[in-house]
Design a protein around this motif. Structure first.
Motif, PDB file in Angstrom:
ATOM      1  N   SER A  67      16.256  19.314   8.680  1.00  0.00           N
ATOM      2  CA  SER A  67      16.673  19.957   8.310  1.00  0.00           C
ATOM      3  C   SER A  67      17.861  20.171   7.838  1.00  0.00           C
ATOM      4  O   SER A  67      18.805  19.160   9.392  1.00  0.00           O
ATOM      5  CB  SER A  67      16.074  21.434   9.006  1.00  0.00           C
ATOM      6  OG  SER A  67      16.013  20.908  10.069  1.00  0.00           O
ATOM      7  N   GLY A  68      18.385  20.547   7.449  1.00  0.00           N
ATOM      8  CA  GLY A  68      20.148  20.791   7.621  1.00  0.00           C
ATOM      9  C   GLY A  68      20.703  21.820   8.506  1.00  0.00           C
ATOM     10  O   GLY A  68      20.376  22.500   9.047  1.00  0.00           O
ATOM     11  N   PRO A  69      21.813  21.770   8.723  1.00  0.00           N
ATOM     12  CA  PRO A  69      22.831  22.801   9.824  1.00  0.00           C
ATOM     13  C   PRO A  69      22.504  23.991   9.091  1.00  0.00           C
ATOM     14  O   PRO A  69      22.187  25.585   9.925  1.00  0.00           O
ATOM     15  CB  PRO A  69      24.144  22.940   9.938  1.00  0.00           C
ATOM     16  CG  PRO A  69      24.486  21.469   8.912  1.00  0.00           C
ATOM     17  CD  PRO A  69      22.814  20.948   8.534  1.00  0.00           C
ATOM     18  N   GLY A  70      22.710  24.637   7.966  1.00  0.00           N
ATOM     19  CA  GLY A  70      22.216  25.305   7.988  1.00  0.00           C
ATOM     20  C   GLY A  70      21.116  25.382   7.290  1.00  0.00           C
ATOM     21  O   GLY A  70      21.350  27.149   6.647  1.00  0.00           O
ATOM     22  N   ASP A  71      20.176  25.911   7.402  1.00  0.00           N
ATOM     23  CA  ASP A  71      18.969  25.749   6.537  1.00  0.00           C
ATOM     24  C   ASP A  71      18.651  26.401   7.302  1.00  0.00           C
ATOM     25  O   ASP A  71      18.247  26.910   9.052  1.00  0.00           O
ATOM     26  CB  ASP A  71      18.110  24.163   6.095  1.00  0.00           C
ATOM     27  CG  ASP A  71      18.113  23.062   4.824  1.00  0.00           C
ATOM     28  OD1 ASP A  71      19.549  23.453   4.850  1.00  0.00           O
ATOM     29  OD2 ASP A  71      18.260  21.977   5.596  1.00  0.00           O
ATOM     30  N   SER A  72      17.663  27.460   6.801  1.00  0.00           N
ATOM     31  CA  SER A  72      16.919  28.025   7.157  1.00  0.00           C
ATOM     32  C   SER A  72      14.981  28.083   7.011  1.00  0.00           C
ATOM     33  O   SER A  72      15.041  27.897   5.946  1.00  0.00           O
ATOM     34  CB  SER A  72      16.812  30.005   6.903  1.00  0.00           C
ATOM     35  OG  SER A  72      16.096  30.839   7.264  1.00  0.00           O
ATOM     36  N   PRO A  73      13.782  27.758   8.272  1.00  0.00           N
ATOM     37  CA  PRO A  73      14.238  27.727   9.597  1.00  0.00           C
ATOM     38  C   PRO A  73      15.240  26.537   9.778  1.00  0.00           C
ATOM     39  O   PRO A  73      14.986  25.427   8.940  1.00  0.00           O
ATOM     40  CB  PRO A  73      12.849  27.323   9.991  1.00  0.00           C
ATOM     41  CG  PRO A  73      12.090  27.195   8.877  1.00  0.00           C
ATOM     42  CD  PRO A  73      12.556  27.621   7.560  1.00  0.00           C
ATOM     43  N   GLY A  74      15.437  26.760  10.319  1.00  0.00           N
ATOM     44  CA  GLY A  74      16.024  25.356  11.326  1.00  0.00           C
ATOM     45  C   GLY A  74      15.414  25.173  12.265  1.00  0.00           C
ATOM     46  O   GLY A  74      14.202  25.085  11.709  1.00  0.00           O
ATOM     47  N   SER A  75      16.818  23.611  12.644  1.00  0.00           N
ATOM     48  CA  SER A  75      14.979  22.223  13.188  1.00  0.00           C
ATOM     49  C   SER A  75      14.886  23.085  14.729  1.00  0.00           C
ATOM     50  O   SER A  75      13.512  22.376  14.608  1.00  0.00           O
ATOM     51  CB  SER A  75      16.109  21.426  13.712  1.00  0.00           C
ATOM     52  OG  SER A  75      17.362  21.612  14.458  1.00  0.00           O
TER      53      SER A  75
END
Length: 120
Positions: A67-75
């Motif tokens: 998952s990237g920094p702007g993905d939802s849900p986050g890491s």
């Protein structure tokens, strides 16, 4: 077990009639009268949920890693889900080990009482 009406000790219920799901150890007098554990059901549920939670742990961990920094849900939430699923998988594995040990002890107890002769 004491028969309250007649003041005499009643014979314990035979192990073959101790419950709907498997055999259990006779009561020691320290647990409640209704304390029963369905070992076959516990084994079935643990055997089903152990691989399910293990796969969910791996899936959430891989998803969190990709998952990237702007993905939802986050890491963060995905890592939390991976940890929770991992703990549940560990609990299912431990329950399988406990059930295996209890079933082995029951088989040994039944074998010891069925075979006359010297004890091990």
């Amino acid at each position: 077990m004491r028969d309250e009406h007649h003041g005499r000790t009643a014979a314990p219920e035979p192990r073959s009639r101790s419950g709907a799901f498997g055999h259990r150890f006779p009561r020691t007098g320290t647990e409640p009268a209704t304390a029963r554990s369905a070992l076959r059901l516990r084994r079935l549920l643990s055997a089903v949920f152990l691989p399910l939670f293990a796969a969910a742990t791996a899936g959430f961990a891989v998803w969190a890693a990709h998952s990237g920094p702007g993905d939802s849900p986050g890491s963060g939430p995905l890592t939390t889900l991976a940890v929770v699923c991992g703990v549940l998988a560990l609990a299912a594995a431990l329950d399988l080990a406990v059930v295996r040990g209890r079933r082995r002890r029951e088989r040994d107890t039944e074998t010891d009482t069925a075979e006359p002769g010297p004890h091990r």
